[in-house]
Design a protein around this motif. Sequence first.
Motif, PDB file in Angstrom:
ATOM      1  N   ASN A  53       0.887  -1.101  -0.100  1.00 60.32           N
ATOM      2  CA  ASN A  53       0.025   0.005  -0.052  1.00 60.32           C
ATOM      3  C   ASN A  53       0.831   1.512   0.076  1.00 60.32           C
ATOM      4  O   ASN A  53       0.497   2.283  -0.641  1.00 60.32           O
ATOM      5  CB  ASN A  53      -1.039   0.000   1.154  1.00 60.32           C
ATOM      6  CG  ASN A  53      -2.115   0.996   1.114  1.00 60.32           C
ATOM      7  OD1 ASN A  53      -2.289   1.352  -0.112  1.00 60.32           O
ATOM      8  ND2 ASN A  53      -2.377   1.507   2.272  1.00 60.32           N
ATOM      9  N   GLN A  57       0.431   3.786  -3.088  1.00 57.60           N
ATOM     10  CA  GLN A  57       0.386   5.516  -2.648  1.00 57.60           C
ATOM     11  C   GLN A  57       1.171   6.216  -3.275  1.00 57.60           C
ATOM     12  O   GLN A  57       1.118   7.434  -3.471  1.00 57.60           O
ATOM     13  CB  GLN A  57      -0.127   5.658  -1.074  1.00 57.60           C
ATOM     14  CG  GLN A  57      -1.357   4.733  -0.823  1.00 57.60           C
ATOM     15  CD  GLN A  57      -2.578   5.388  -1.612  1.00 57.60           C
ATOM     16  OE1 GLN A  57      -2.662   6.458  -2.034  1.00 57.60           O
ATOM     17  NE2 GLN A  57      -3.594   4.454  -1.677  1.00 57.60           N
ATOM     18  N   ARG A  85      -2.909   8.175   3.638  1.00 54.13           N
ATOM     19  CA  ARG A  85      -2.979   6.683   3.382  1.00 54.13           C
ATOM     20  C   ARG A  85      -1.337   6.044   3.567  1.00 54.13           C
ATOM     21  O   ARG A  85      -1.260   5.185   4.159  1.00 54.13           O
ATOM     22  CB  ARG A  85      -3.849   6.239   2.112  1.00 54.13           C
ATOM     23  CG  ARG A  85      -4.933   6.749   1.780  1.00 54.13           C
ATOM     24  CD  ARG A  85      -5.479   6.325   0.460  1.00 54.13           C
ATOM     25  NE  ARG A  85      -6.895   6.810   0.377  1.00 54.13           N
ATOM     26  CZ  ARG A  85      -7.678   5.713   0.319  1.00 54.13           C
ATOM     27  NH1 ARG A  85      -7.652   4.533   0.306  1.00 54.13           N
ATOM     28  NH2 ARG A  85      -9.012   6.233   0.174  1.00 54.13           N
ATOM     29  N   ALA A  89      -0.575   3.663   6.499  1.00 53.64           N
ATOM     30  CA  ALA A  89       0.209   2.232   6.219  1.00 53.64           C
ATOM     31  C   ALA A  89       1.644   2.267   6.849  1.00 53.64           C
ATOM     32  O   ALA A  89       1.971   1.187   7.388  1.00 53.64           O
ATOM     33  CB  ALA A  89       0.376   2.036   4.641  1.00 53.64           C
TER      34      ALA A  89
END
Length: 128
Positions: A53, A57, A85, A89
């Motif tokens: 992730n 991102q 985000r 993460a």
Amino acid sequence: MPYPVSKSLAERIEALYGRPRADLQAHAATTGHPTMLAALLAACSTVELAEKNIEFQRERLLHLVDPGRDIGPSTPGHLLDCSRRIAEAVVIRDTQAQHATAVLQSLHRAPAAAPVPAAATARAAHAR
């Protein structure tokens, strides 16, 4: 991109249990109750997902700030969303990795049982 934290955790789990991760996952899936192995593998998978992730991102963020791209009214919101985000993460990755590492440090491989010499086995059978 390699995922260094999850790779390191997977290697430590494999070293502890003496088997490849795929074999360990198959074994953990066959047990009907929670085990330390299953918990460690789940933590490793969570770290791996967080690292994926972060990379996704990051790529999205780089796309949004590409010099050839027009900046529209929604771009700042997308930039903030990507940044949030990534931060989430990173927190998940670091927390899961810290806990899994602490557990791994507390565990050790049990020494292999020494084989019983054949003479001792023969004497035990003869004594019966």
